[in-house]
Design a protein around this motif. Structure first.
Motif, PDB file in Angstrom:
ATOM      1  N   PHE A 225       5.170   7.420  -9.021  1.00 49.41           N
ATOM      2  CA  PHE A 225       5.147   6.776  -7.706  1.00 49.41           C
ATOM      3  C   PHE A 225       5.215   5.254  -7.864  1.00 49.41           C
ATOM      4  CE2 PHE A 225       3.028  10.808  -7.636  1.00 49.41           C
ATOM      5  CZ  PHE A 225       3.466  11.400  -6.450  1.00 49.41           C
ATOM      6  N   SER A 226       5.601   4.576  -6.762  1.00 48.66           N
ATOM      7  CA  SER A 226       5.709   3.107  -6.815  1.00 48.66           C
ATOM      8  C   SER A 226       5.022   2.477  -5.605  1.00 48.66           C
ATOM      9  CB  SER A 226       7.183   2.703  -6.810  1.00 48.66           C
ATOM     10  OG  SER A 226       7.316   1.315  -6.677  1.00 48.66           O
ATOM     11  N   PHE A 227       4.046   1.620  -5.856  1.00 45.35           N
ATOM     12  CA  PHE A 227       3.440   0.883  -4.733  1.00 45.35           C
ATOM     13  C   PHE A 227       4.446  -0.113  -4.165  1.00 45.35           C
ATOM     14  CE2 PHE A 227      -0.560   2.018  -6.982  1.00 45.35           C
ATOM     15  CZ  PHE A 227      -1.179   2.673  -5.933  1.00 45.35           C
ATOM     16  N   GLY A 228       5.358  -0.587  -5.025  1.00 44.87           N
ATOM     17  CA  GLY A 228       6.337  -1.576  -4.599  1.00 44.87           C
ATOM     18  C   GLY A 228       7.127  -1.106  -3.387  1.00 44.87           C
ATOM     19  N   LYS A 229       7.544   0.162  -3.403  1.00 42.60           N
ATOM     20  CA  LYS A 229       8.363   0.710  -2.320  1.00 42.60           C
ATOM     21  C   LYS A 229       7.529   0.953  -1.067  1.00 42.60           C
ATOM     22  CE  LYS A 229      11.929   1.069  -4.954  1.00 42.60           C
ATOM     23  NZ  LYS A 229      13.118   0.260  -4.767  1.00 42.60           N
ATOM     24  N   VAL A 230       6.307   1.405  -1.273  1.00 42.91           N
ATOM     25  CA  VAL A 230       5.492   1.847  -0.133  1.00 42.91           C
ATOM     26  C   VAL A 230       4.817   0.671   0.572  1.00 42.91           C
ATOM     27  CG1 VAL A 230       3.480   3.278   0.473  1.00 42.91           C
ATOM     28  CG2 VAL A 230       5.199   4.143  -1.124  1.00 42.91           C
ATOM     29  N   TYR A 231       4.491  -0.376  -0.200  1.00 42.10           N
ATOM     30  CA  TYR A 231       3.758  -1.511   0.401  1.00 42.10           C
ATOM     31  C   TYR A 231       4.603  -2.786   0.481  1.00 42.10           C
ATOM     32  CZ  TYR A 231      -0.157   1.606   0.446  1.00 42.10           C
ATOM     33  OH  TYR A 231      -0.970   2.680   0.725  1.00 42.10           O
ATOM     34  N   HIS A 232       5.933  -2.640   0.412  1.00 38.66           N
ATOM     35  CA  HIS A 232       6.863  -3.773   0.561  1.00 38.66           C
ATOM     36  C   HIS A 232       6.592  -4.877  -0.462  1.00 38.66           C
ATOM     37  CE1 HIS A 232       7.193  -1.566   4.263  1.00 38.66           C
ATOM     38  NE2 HIS A 232       6.214  -2.178   4.895  1.00 38.66           N
ATOM     39  N   CYS A 233       6.332  -4.497  -1.704  1.00 36.43           N
ATOM     40  CA  CYS A 233       6.007  -5.518  -2.712  1.00 36.43           C
ATOM     41  C   CYS A 233       6.629  -5.118  -4.056  1.00 36.43           C
ATOM     42  CB  CYS A 233       4.493  -5.682  -2.841  1.00 36.43           C
ATOM     43  SG  CYS A 233       3.599  -4.142  -3.134  1.00 36.43           S
TER      44      CYS A 233
END
Ligand code: PMP
Ligand code: GLN
Length: 385
Positions: A225-233
């Motif tokens: 999973f990627s926080f970058g994609k989900v939290y716009h970062c």
């Protein structure tokens, strides 16, 4: 002279983003939002730094974040994962994919990959001494032909890589796909790498089928999973891997000698911010609006959208408009229309002759409007050139 372990040069994302920047084109190529993360999340990162969270995080990540991930997994899929033994925070999903492959692949192993495939999969398999076995997704539905998968399995097959929501097509794996996958990996005793970086970004009321929902798959899978994609970062390069304990132990061995741990302050901030379920529950609607806006705008220029049910991306067929190959046409649009997109052929080892481009709609509405305007102007002019 060193014999390179990897063929090819820079990725298509680097090429197209550089060209877009040099020519001041609107970048609808590389998949990143052109807007900021939530201001509260930015404040929480600052706060974590000011509170002194500036030294090494634990190897597998800050426990409160791993607990928040376990809670989200339970909430979304009804599945219990142990935050102590089955979760690892990583510097992005790309890194997690590489580490998962490195932790289990040996010389001569074969890995089944569906094409078009995200650009890092094949090089990651090759650099680990294993062999990628590509299977094309059926065009234009971009669905998996499971008979072809069965036919491709050999005694050396070690793993199947899946990606849903899919980059670049935006298609989703169905429950039937997951049942087929389960049957195959059980019979042939295979591992699964499940790339789920666009997890909550699904449209039209559809559901994301995570491997985490299927107990038999969960036992054999690395889910990434990627926080970058989900939290716009995307620039924060923070993601995570979920795997059963025996696989996570191997993953952690690779991780400890690679970066050892991920960037700490962001982890504290995300642990807090993840409590707001509305954020990820609202992402489907948030991006669906942008997908629809982009489709409407580009259809006015004669580009034909191929249905996207999730992710940041929409494919468009331009065969009615140009005979250019896709890389050539992406360059042409960047130079002459001032809008850049991503050709799909670099997502294949041996690309079919498809006249399609990938556009990213994770952009401000005003950016999409301006891109639509520029493309319309460009296509109106073409017949007179
Ligand atoms: N997998 C897919 C399918 C992607 O589109 C991307 C690009 N973000 C990644 C993995 C990598 O994610 P990250 O930026 O967290 O490394
Ligand atoms: N995931 C992004 C995309 O598909 C690119 C990330 C990268 O540049 N490696 O556009």
């Amino acid at each position: 002279m060193i014999q390179s372990k990897l063929k090819g040069g820079e990725t298509i994302f680097t090429t197209m983003s550089r060209m877009a920047a040099q020519l001041d084109a609107i970048n609808l190529g590389q998949g990143f939002p052109d807007f900021d993360p939530d201001q509260e999340l930015i404040r929480l990162v600052n706060e974590a730094m000011l509170k002194g969270h500036n030294q090494y995080a634990p190897l597998r990540g800050v426990l409160s974040l791993r607990e928040a991930i376990a809670e989200k997994t339970k909430f979304l899929y009804g599945t219990n994962v142990d935050p102590h033994t089955e979760v690892c925070i990583t510097p992005g999903a790309t890194y997690a994919i590489y580490s998962a492959l490195t932790s289990i692949l040996r010389e001569g192993d074969e890995v089944i990959i569906f094409e078009p495939a995200y650009d890092s999969y094949i090089p990651n398999v090759i650099v680990n001494g294993a062999k990628p076995v590509s299977i094309p997704l059926t065009y234009p539905s971009f669905s998996i032909d499971w008979e072809r998968v069965r036919a491709a399995i050999t005694p050396r097959t070690k793993m199947i890589m899946i990606n849903s929501p899919h980059n670049p097509s935006g298609t989703l794996l169905s429950d039937e796909d997951m049942q087929e996958l389960t049957r195959i990996v059980k019979v042939h005793d295979l591992f699964v790498l499940s790339d789920e970086v666009y997890e909550p970004i699904v449209f039209d009321g559809r559901k994301h089928n995570s491997v985490l929902k299927y107990p038999e798959l969960l036992q054999r899978s690395f889910a990434v999973f990627s926080f970058g994609k989900v939290y716009h970062c995307t620039g924060w390069k923070t993601g995570y891997c979920i795997a059963p304990q025996h696989l996570m132990e191997e993953f952690s061995k690779v991780h400890q000698y690679n970066v050892f741990c991920s960037f700490a302050p962001v982890q504290y901030a995300l642990a807090d911010f993840m409590q707001q379920k509305e954020h990820y529950l609202g992402l489907g609607i948030f991006y669906q609006k942008r997908r629809d806006q982009l489709s409407l705008l580009l259809e006015q220029s004669g580009l034909k959208p191929i249905p996207s049910h999730g992710s940041f991306f929409q494919l468009f067929d331009y065969s009615a408009l140009s005979n250019f190959g896709d890389l050539e046409f992406a360059i042409e649009l960047t130079k002459k229309a001032g809008v850049s997109a991503i050709p799909v052929s670099p997502f294949y080892l041996s690309a079919p002759n498809l006249k399609i481009l990938r556009f990213c709609f994770a952009k401000k509405e005003s950016t999409l409007d301006e891109a639509g305007r520029r493309l319309k102007e460009y296509f109106l002019k073409i017949p007179n050139d």
